[in-house]
Design a protein around this motif. Structure first.
Motif, mmCIF file in Angstrom:
data_model
loop_
_atom_site.group_PDB
_atom_site.id
_atom_site.type_symbol
_atom_site.label_atom_id
_atom_site.label_comp_id
_atom_site.label_asym_id
_atom_site.label_seq_id
_atom_site.Cartn_x
_atom_site.Cartn_y
_atom_site.Cartn_z
ATOM 1 N N LEU A 296 2.355 4.866 -15.637
ATOM 2 C CA LEU A 296 3.006 3.913 -14.745
ATOM 3 C C LEU A 296 2.070 3.544 -13.599
ATOM 4 N N ILE A 297 1.856 2.225 -13.406
ATOM 5 C CA ILE A 297 0.973 1.770 -12.330
ATOM 6 C C ILE A 297 1.681 0.818 -11.366
ATOM 7 N N ALA A 298 2.864 0.329 -11.735
ATOM 8 C CA ALA A 298 3.592 -0.580 -10.844
ATOM 9 C C ALA A 298 5.058 -0.591 -11.241
ATOM 10 N N PHE A 299 5.905 -0.882 -10.260
ATOM 11 C CA PHE A 299 7.328 -1.013 -10.565
ATOM 12 C C PHE A 299 7.981 -1.938 -9.549
ATOM 13 N N ALA A 300 9.155 -2.411 -9.902
ATOM 14 C CA ALA A 300 10.017 -3.153 -8.981
ATOM 15 C C ALA A 300 11.448 -2.819 -9.351
ATOM 16 N N ASN A 301 12.328 -2.826 -8.361
ATOM 17 C CA ASN A 301 13.741 -2.656 -8.708
ATOM 18 C C ASN A 301 14.451 -3.996 -8.596
ATOM 19 N N LEU A 302 15.310 -4.261 -9.563
ATOM 20 C CA LEU A 302 15.995 -5.545 -9.692
ATOM 21 C C LEU A 302 17.351 -5.490 -9.009
ATOM 22 N N VAL A 303 17.684 -6.568 -8.317
ATOM 23 C CA VAL A 303 18.941 -6.634 -7.581
ATOM 24 C C VAL A 303 19.811 -7.721 -8.188
ATOM 25 N N PRO A 304 20.875 -7.352 -8.907
ATOM 26 C CA PRO A 304 21.781 -8.374 -9.438
ATOM 27 C C PRO A 304 22.600 -8.983 -8.309
ATOM 28 N N PRO A 305 23.128 -10.185 -8.507
ATOM 29 C CA PRO A 305 23.873 -10.850 -7.428
ATOM 30 C C PRO A 305 25.268 -10.278 -7.272
ATOM 31 N N TYR A 306 25.836 -10.496 -6.096
ATOM 32 C CA TYR A 306 27.251 -10.225 -5.901
ATOM 33 C C TYR A 306 28.037 -11.355 -6.557
ATOM 34 N N GLY A 307 29.134 -11.010 -7.209
ATOM 35 C CA GLY A 307 29.975 -12.058 -7.781
ATOM 36 C C GLY A 307 29.430 -12.569 -9.090
ATOM 37 N N GLY A 308 29.266 -13.888 -9.197
ATOM 38 C CA GLY A 308 28.915 -14.537 -10.460
ATOM 39 C C GLY A 308 27.493 -14.282 -10.904
ATOM 40 N N HIS A 309 27.193 -14.759 -12.108
ATOM 41 C CA HIS A 309 25.885 -14.565 -12.750
ATOM 42 C C HIS A 309 24.964 -15.690 -12.294
ATOM 43 N N ASP A 310 24.624 -15.675 -11.003
ATOM 44 C CA ASP A 310 23.932 -16.826 -10.438
ATOM 45 C C ASP A 310 22.465 -16.540 -10.151
ATOM 46 N N ALA A 311 22.191 -15.755 -9.116
ATOM 47 C CA ALA A 311 20.808 -15.527 -8.681
ATOM 48 C C ALA A 311 20.434 -14.069 -8.856
ATOM 49 N N ALA A 312 19.212 -13.843 -9.317
ATOM 50 C CA ALA A 312 18.659 -12.494 -9.409
ATOM 51 C C ALA A 312 17.464 -12.412 -8.473
ATOM 52 N N SER A 313 17.073 -11.193 -8.119
ATOM 53 C CA SER A 313 15.921 -11.028 -7.240
ATOM 54 C C SER A 313 15.360 -9.616 -7.374
ATOM 55 N N LEU A 314 14.178 -9.425 -6.786
ATOM 56 C CA LEU A 314 13.559 -8.111 -6.676
ATOM 57 C C LEU A 314 13.741 -7.615 -5.246
ATOM 58 N N ASP A 315 13.811 -6.308 -5.083
ATOM 59 C CA ASP A 315 13.886 -5.751 -3.742
ATOM 60 C C ASP A 315 12.550 -5.120 -3.368
ATOM 61 N N MET A 316 12.193 -4.027 -4.020
ATOM 62 C CA MET A 316 10.991 -3.280 -3.674
ATOM 63 C C MET A 316 9.981 -3.392 -4.799
ATOM 64 N N MET A 317 8.735 -3.734 -4.467
ATOM 65 C CA MET A 317 7.646 -3.834 -5.448
ATOM 66 C C MET A 317 6.487 -2.977 -4.960
ATOM 67 N N ARG A 318 6.022 -2.064 -5.795
ATOM 68 C CA ARG A 318 4.924 -1.187 -5.395
ATOM 69 C C ARG A 318 3.990 -0.926 -6.574
ATOM 70 N N HIS A 319 2.713 -0.673 -6.273
ATOM 71 C CA HIS A 319 1.733 -0.417 -7.324
ATOM 72 C C HIS A 319 0.666 0.535 -6.806
ATOM 73 N N VAL A 320 -0.055 1.146 -7.722
ATOM 74 C CA VAL A 320 -1.136 2.046 -7.334
ATOM 75 C C VAL A 320 -2.340 1.228 -6.879
ATOM 76 N N GLY A 321 -3.236 1.864 -6.148
ATOM 77 C CA GLY A 321 -4.350 1.148 -5.559
ATOM 78 C C GLY A 321 -5.346 0.594 -6.551
ATOM 79 N N ASP A 322 -5.518 1.234 -7.707
ATOM 80 C CA ASP A 322 -6.518 0.773 -8.671
ATOM 81 C C ASP A 322 -5.902 -0.053 -9.801
ATOM 82 N N ALA A 323 -4.697 -0.569 -9.586
ATOM 83 C CA ALA A 323 -4.086 -1.442 -10.596
ATOM 84 C C ALA A 323 -4.902 -2.734 -10.717
#
Length: 290
Positions: free
Chosen positions: A153-180
Motif C-alpha cells: 500500500l502506497i496511497a489511500f483515500a476515504n470516500l464520503v457518500p452524500p447525505y440523503g439521495g444518490h447525488d454527490a460523492a467526494s473524498l475526505d482524506m488522501m495520503r501517500h508515502v513519500g516515494d510514491a
C-alpha cells in the motif's frame, strides 16, 4: 465545533428545503442562549438567502470544485493527465481497489502506516473539524480507495457518500508515502471518478480551493481584499495557488463557499479562531506539534 465563544457549524443543515430556515434559526437561538456567536462554515451559493434572512453577514472563503460525472471520460485533452497515469500503472506495478467496511485489522494497519508516513514527511500534525484526520473508528466506517505498488500500500483515500439521495460523492482524506510515483494521486482520482460514475453518482466534489477568487476586484469588501493578499503571497504557509491549479486541471465547475456570521463580528479574529479550531486548539495553531 467550539472555540472561545464561537459555536461553529460545518456546512448548512441537511434535509428538506422547508426545514433549512428553522434549523438555522434554532442554531442561532441555541448559541444566543449561551451568549455565544453562531457561525456556519462553508455554506454554498444557492443557500445564501437563508442566512441573509436571519441576519447573517457573509465572507467568501473560496470556491468548491465540482465535476459532472456524466461528462467524465479518460478520452480527450481534458483528462490527459489522468489517462497517462492509468496507462503508466501497469508498467509501475500500480493497482487500485475499493474496499467497503467493516475493514479487517490488516487493512487498517496498512492505512495507518501510510498515514503516519505522510504526516512525518510533511512535518505536519493531524488537523480536525473541516479537515479529515486519521481516526480508526471513523476510517472503519467509510469505503477506502487503496493504491498498491507490487502489493504494498502506497496511497489511500476515504470516500464520503452524500447525505440523503444518490447525488454527490467526494473524498475526505488522501495520503501517500513519500516515494510514491508522481502520478499516484492522478491515478487514484481517475479510478475513483470511474467508480463514482459506475455507482450512479451525479457529481463528484474535489473539495474547496481556499481563498480562490476572493477579493479579486476593486469593489470587493475590505476583509476579502485583505484575504486575497494571503492567496497571492501566503504560499510559504499554505499552497493556496497550488491547490487551485491542481483542481483546475480537472476543468470543474466552481461554486463559491462562504462563512456566515452575525453582523458586527470582526472577521479577521473570527478567521483566526476557526484556523485554531481546525488545528486542534490555539496551542497547536500557535506552536504546532501534537
Amino acid at each position: 465545533g467550539s472555540i472561545r465563544n464561537r459555536l461553529v457549524a460545518l456546512g448548512s443543515p441537511c434535509g428538506p428545503e422547508a426545514c433549512l430556515d428553522r434549523a438555522i434559526l434554532d442554531f442561532r437561538r441555541f448559541a444566543d442562549a449561551q451568549d455565544r456567536v453562531p457561525v456556519f462554515y462553508e455554506v454554498f451559493e444557492p443557500e445564501l438567502s437563508h442566512y441573509h434572512d436571519h441576519g447573517f453577514d457573509l465572507f467568501k472563503l473560496g470556491e468548491l470544485a465540482i465535476i459532472e460525472l456524466k461528462e467524465f471520460s479518460l478520452a480527450g485533452k481534458r483528462w490527459e493527465d489522468l489517462r497517462q497515469a492509468v496507462n503508466r500503472s501497469a508498467k509501475e506495478q500500480i493497482t487500485f481497489e475499493i474496499v467497503n467496511p467493516p475493514h479487517d485489522s490488516v487493512v487498517l494497519a496498512e492505512v495507518k502506516r501510510v498515514s503516519d508516513t505522510w504526516l512525518s514527511y510533511k512535518g505536519s500534525a493531524e488537523k480536525g473539524f473541516s479537515l479529515g484526520r486519521f481516526d480508526t473508528d471513523y476510517i472503519g466506517l467509510t469505503p477506502l480507495a487503496l493504491v498498491r505498488r507490487a502489493g504494498e500500500l502506497i496511497a489511500f483515500a476515504n470516500l464520503v457518500p452524500p447525505y440523503g439521495g444518490h447525488d454527490a460523492a467526494s473524498l475526505d482524506m488522501m495520503r501517500h508515502v513519500g516515494d510514491a510515483p508522481r502520478s499516484t494521486m492522478d491515478f487514484l482520482f481517475a479510478k475513483v471518478l470511474q467508480w463514482a460514475q459506475e455507482q450512479g453518482y451525479r457529481t463528484f466534489s474535489l473539495g474547496m480551493a481556499p481563498l480562490s477568487r476572493v477579493g479579486d476586484n476593486q469593489y470587493a469588501r475590505f476583509n476579502e481584499r485583505l484575504a486575497s493578499l494571503a492567496f497571492r503571497y501566503g504560499s510559504s504557509l499554505y499552497n493556496y495557488q497550488g491547490v487551485r491549479r491542481y483542481k483546475d486541471k480537472f476543468k470543474p465547475e466552481w461554486t463559491g463557499t462562504y462563512l456566515a456570521y452575525p453582523r458586527g463580528v470582526w472577521v479577521p479574529g473570527l478567521l483566526i479562531d476557526i484556523a485554531a479550531l481546525v488545528s486542534g486548539g490555539y496551542r497547536r495553531f500557535l506552536i504546532g506539534g501534537s
